[in-house]
Write a protein that holds these residues in place. Sequence first.
Motif: not given
Length: 281
Positions: A124-129
């Motif tokens: 859930e803490d993976e960023p969406v870039i």
Amino acid sequence: MSNCDSCASSSQCSTKDKEKCNSKDNKSMPKYGNIKNIIGVISGKGGVGKSTVTGIIATRLSKAGYKVGVLDGDITGPSMPRFFGVNEKRAEMIPVNKTEVKFIPVKTKLGIKLISLNLMIEEEDEPVIWRGPVITGALSQMYADTEWGELDYLIIDMPPGTGDIALTVMQTMPVDSMIVVSTPQDMVSMIVKKVVTMIKKMNIPIAGVVENMSYIECNNCGDKIRVFSKKSAQEQANYLQIPLLAEMPIDLDLVESLEKGEAEEYVVNSSEYEALIQKII
Ligand code: ADP
């Protein structure tokens, strides 16, 4: 040449084209037959409580007996799974034919159907870039490719900001009405007014404004202390020129329940939020 007011396109179009383009019936996505109402929750300024209000409205509608779905449109900062305490779960995908798959929403304890990008990525803490067009494309896909089933209300936590992403989503999604969230601060109201003007230009009906963090209730005497502004919530609604739906307190018990992923249980049992949906349904 000036840009088109509604779609920002620099290409020339006739007045008739503009009317069609502005119409809420002219969305690029259809409203699926078994979803009765789509409500967008929007603010323009981050941190005012848009996602929290989305969760509260969905919970109270569900408690009132409606079939409810939530689409977490805050793609870069999705927080709905945490509100409902389902952030450990993942949305399943099922094939509908050889080339297509559908997402199965995660169900909350009350049975609210939730779709969020955070229920699709591994951590859930993976960023969406992603850039704007990819974000708006992902949101459209999450809406269209989900097996929503029968819903009385689909509540969309709209992307933050007043820029290109918010504009494209308003043009794309077949939203029936918008709920605007604000806090009692002049700077926030000023930005929220931009959103209100944007929505009006798109000819999308506005249900009204929820003023969040309006006051804190004194533990001893029960007095409502307006921490941020001496102006009333009605004055803010008058400034925005839209109806006042409700004012919500700064609620430390709500914050604690959010931290524990138990906000749904808290909201369903709290009389504080009963009024919130009265002017919506
Ligand atoms: P947004 O979606 O507008 O960015 P959030 O709903 O994520 O805002 O809320 C921002 C922060 O404010 C969160 O930490 C949330 O817990 C807190 N918050 C929101 N509404 C309230 C409230 N009524 N009382 C106390 N804290 C709140």
